[in-house]
Write an enzyme that holds these catalytic residues in place. Structure first.
Site, PDB file in Angstrom:
ATOM      1  N   ASP A 211       0.751  -1.360   0.041  1.00  0.00           N
ATOM      2  CA  ASP A 211      -0.044   0.000   0.023  1.00  0.00           C
ATOM      3  C   ASP A 211       0.870   1.256   0.079  1.00  0.00           C
ATOM      4  O   ASP A 211       0.364   2.364   0.067  1.00  0.00           O
ATOM      5  CB  ASP A 211      -0.873  -0.026   1.162  1.00  0.00           C
ATOM      6  CG  ASP A 211      -2.122  -1.083   1.231  1.00  0.00           C
ATOM      7  OD1 ASP A 211      -2.865  -0.771   0.125  1.00  0.00           O
ATOM      8  OD2 ASP A 211      -1.758  -1.915   1.849  1.00  0.00           O
ATOM      9  N   GLU A 216      -0.206   9.535   0.407  1.00  0.00           N
ATOM     10  CA  GLU A 216      -0.735  10.372   1.430  1.00  0.00           C
ATOM     11  C   GLU A 216      -1.076  10.074   2.742  1.00  0.00           C
ATOM     12  O   GLU A 216      -1.156  11.062   3.578  1.00  0.00           O
ATOM     13  CB  GLU A 216      -2.093  10.900   0.597  1.00  0.00           C
ATOM     14  CG  GLU A 216      -2.962  11.797   1.396  1.00  0.00           C
ATOM     15  CD  GLU A 216      -4.592  11.962   0.904  1.00  0.00           C
ATOM     16  OE1 GLU A 216      -4.996  13.221   0.749  1.00  0.00           O
ATOM     17  OE2 GLU A 216      -4.914  10.794   0.644  1.00  0.00           O
ATOM     18  N   HIS A 312     -11.584   6.195   4.273  1.00  0.00           N
ATOM     19  CA  HIS A 312     -11.405   7.513   4.675  1.00  0.00           C
ATOM     20  C   HIS A 312     -12.082   8.691   4.543  1.00  0.00           C
ATOM     21  O   HIS A 312     -13.007   8.441   3.795  1.00  0.00           O
ATOM     22  CB  HIS A 312      -9.810   8.071   4.189  1.00  0.00           C
ATOM     23  CG  HIS A 312      -8.589   7.210   4.330  1.00  0.00           C
ATOM     24  ND1 HIS A 312      -8.128   6.393   3.164  1.00  0.00           N
ATOM     25  CD2 HIS A 312      -8.076   6.557   5.409  1.00  0.00           C
ATOM     26  CE1 HIS A 312      -7.030   5.712   3.833  1.00  0.00           C
ATOM     27  NE2 HIS A 312      -6.918   5.964   5.286  1.00  0.00           N
ATOM     28  N   CYS A 396      -4.760  10.088  -2.751  1.00  0.00           N
ATOM     29  CA  CYS A 396      -4.204   9.055  -2.099  1.00  0.00           C
ATOM     30  C   CYS A 396      -2.767   8.954  -2.739  1.00  0.00           C
ATOM     31  O   CYS A 396      -1.624   8.528  -1.803  1.00  0.00           O
ATOM     32  CB  CYS A 396      -4.617   7.802  -2.309  1.00  0.00           C
ATOM     33  SG  CYS A 396      -6.397   7.423  -1.656  1.00  0.00           S
TER      34      CYS A 396
END
Length: 402
Positions: A211, A216, A312, A396
Site C-alpha cells: 500500500d 498521502e 477514509h 491518495c
C-alpha cells in the site's frame, strides 16, 4: 517538534547566547541602585557587578545551549523548569569559584550565599526569559527559511511496490490488479502533476509494502510542519520512515502521532484554516486529539467528522479550490460542512486541487468532470482504475506541499 540537527544546533547556540547576554545585562542594571535611583550609571559598580556575574552568564550560556539541543523548548513548562535549574546551577558554580579564588572554603554557609539578593535576581531572570523570549527566539530561528520547498510547489509520490496487488481491501470486493497497467497509470499521474506545475519528488520505494504507493496516508502537512501519521492498519506503519526522511530533507519540521493514537493522512481534509478529520477505521479519537493540539499551534481549527462505510474521509468527500466540499452524503453528514455539493459518481468525490482554477479527477467520473467544468474549473482527468481496485483515489497517490 523535530528540527534538523544543523538548524537545531545553530538555534540552540544563538538563543542561549542572547538569553545569557540579556540576563547578564539585566542583572547588572537592576542591581545598580545608583542607576535605578538617579538614571546615571556608576561605572565602578557596573564593572564590579558585571565581573561578579561573568562566570554565571557563561555557565548559563553553555548549559542552556546544551539543554536546547535536547529540545527543552518543545513546551513552555519544560523551558521554565530548565531555566530555574540552569539559573541555580550557574549561580552556585559561580559562587563556589568566586569564594575559592578569594581563599574561602566553600562551606555550607558560603554556598548559602548563592541565595543572596543578586543571585536570586539572576536566577529569576533566567527562569523568566528562558520560556518566554528564549522559546520564542529558538522557534523563530529554527523555522527561519527552514523549508527548502518554500516558494515551490512540490508533490511527493512513491512508485508502486511490486506486490501492489496484495494491498489491503476493506469496503469493496477484491478484484485482480493489473500491476503493469498500474505502473503505466502511475507514470501518467505523475506526468499530470508535472504538466500542471508541480515538482515531483519520489519517496524511496518500499517493495515489501503493497500500500506504500498511497503516500498521502503517511503524513499531514501544516505549512512548514509535517505530522507523521500512525496508521490504524498496523501493516502500513512501516511506510512512514521513507516519507519522514524526504520531508526532513525538504526542511519541514517533524512531529508524530504517538501511540495509542492512530491517524491516516487520507482522513484529513483542509479547507482554508479548518481541518476536517475523519473518525474512520484508520483514525481514532486519540489521533484526532493529538492532531488538534499540533494544528492549533499552526492556526488551524480541527473538526472531527464521523465516517461510515468508507476507508477514509477523503474517500467520501474532498474540497474544490473555493472551499466547497463535494462528495457523497452516504458516508458523512453533509451538515458538518459550510457548503456541500453532491456529485453524481462515487469516484467523483475525490479531487486533487492543482491550481485555483484546476482540479485533478479520476477518469471514471465523467459526469462529475462535466459538472465541475460547468462550474468554471479546468478538469484534468487521469485513469487510476487499478488503484481504485484497492480503494485508492487521486488524492491518495501524492502529498502536495506548497
Amino acid at each position: 517538534m523535530t528540527v534538523a540537527w544543523g538548524r537545531r544546533i545553530a538555534a540552540s547556540i544563538l538563543t542561549a547566547f542572547l538569553v545569557a547576554l540579556l540576563v547578564h545585562i539585566g542583572t547588572v542594571v537592576l542591581t545598580n541602585e545608583a542607576y535605578l535611583a538617579a538614571q546615571s550609571a556608576s561605572w565602578a559598580a557596573i564593572v564590579s557587578i558585571s565581573g561578579y556575574f561573568v562566570l554565571a552568564s557563561i555557565f548559563t550560556f553553555v548549559l542552556l545551549a546544551v539543554a536546547a539541543i535536547f529540545d527543552i523548548f518543545a513546551t513552555w513548562w519544560g523551558a521554565l523548569i530548565a531555566g530555574v535549574v540552569i539559573g541555580v546551577i550557574s549561580t552556585a558554580l559561580d559562587t563556589m569559584i568566586y569564594y575559592a579564588v578569594n581563599g574561602q572554603k566553600p562551606t555550607i554557609e558560603v554556598l548559602w550565599g548563592f541565595t543572596g539578593e543578586r543571585n536570586l535576581l539572576f536566577i529569576a531572570l533566567v527562569a523568566a526569559l528562558t520560556p518566554t523570549f528564549g522559546r520564542w527566539l529558538y522557534r523563530v530561528i529554527a523555522q527561519y527559511d527552514t523549508a527548502t520547498v518554500r516558494g515551490r510547489r512540490v508533490a511527493l509520490v512513491r512508485i508502486p511496490a511490486t506486490n501492489l496487488a496484495e494491498g489491503i481491501v476493506t469496503n469493496i470486493d477484491r478484484v485482480e490488479v493489473d500491476s503493469p497497467k498500474a505502473d503505466e497509470q502511475w507514470d501518467a499521474y505523475v506526468a499530470a502533476l508535472a504538466d500542471n506545475g508541480w515538482e515531483t519528488v519520489e519517496v524511496a520505494s518500499a517493495e515489501v509494502l503493497p500500500d506504500s504507493v498511497f503516500v498521502e496516508d503517511t503524513a499531514v502537512i501544516l505549512g512548514d510542519r509535517a505530522v507523521i501519521a500512525r496508521s490504524g492498519a498496523e501493516q502500513r506503519r512501516g511506510e512512514t520512515p521513507g516519507t519522514e526522511a524526504v520531508l526532513t530533507d525538504l526542511g519541514l519540521r517533524i512531529d508524530r502521532i504517538q501511540e495509542p493514537g492512530t491517524l491516516d493522512g487520507g482522513d484529513v481534509l483542509r479547507v482554508g484554516t479548518t481541518l476536517y478529520v475523519g473518525r474512520s477505521e484508520r483514525t481514532n479519537g486519540e489521533g484526532i486529539r493529538q492532531l488538534r493540539g499540533m494544528a492549533a499551534e499552526e492556526g488551524y481549527n480541527v473538526v472531527a467528522v464521523p465516517v461510515k462505510g468508507a476507508l477514509h474521509l477523503k474517500s467520501a468527500v474532498t474540497a474544490l479550490p473555493d472551499g466547497t466540499v463535494i462528495g457523497s452524503a452516504a458516508h458523512v453528514d453533509p451538515a458538518v460542512f459550510d457548503r456541500f455539493l453532491p456529485v453524481p459518481e462515487a469516484s467523483g468525490a475525490a479531487v486533487l486541487v492543482l491550481a485555483p482554477d484546476a482540479v485533478l479527477l479520476a477518469a471514471s467520473a465523467p459526469k462529475t468532470a462535466e459538472l465541475l467544468t460547468d462550474l468554471g474549473y479546468r478538469v484534468v482527468t487521469v485513469d487510476i482504475s487499478e488503484f481504485e481496485k484497492l480503494e485508492g483515489c487521486v488524492t491518495c497517490l501524492s502529498i502536495l506541499i506548497g
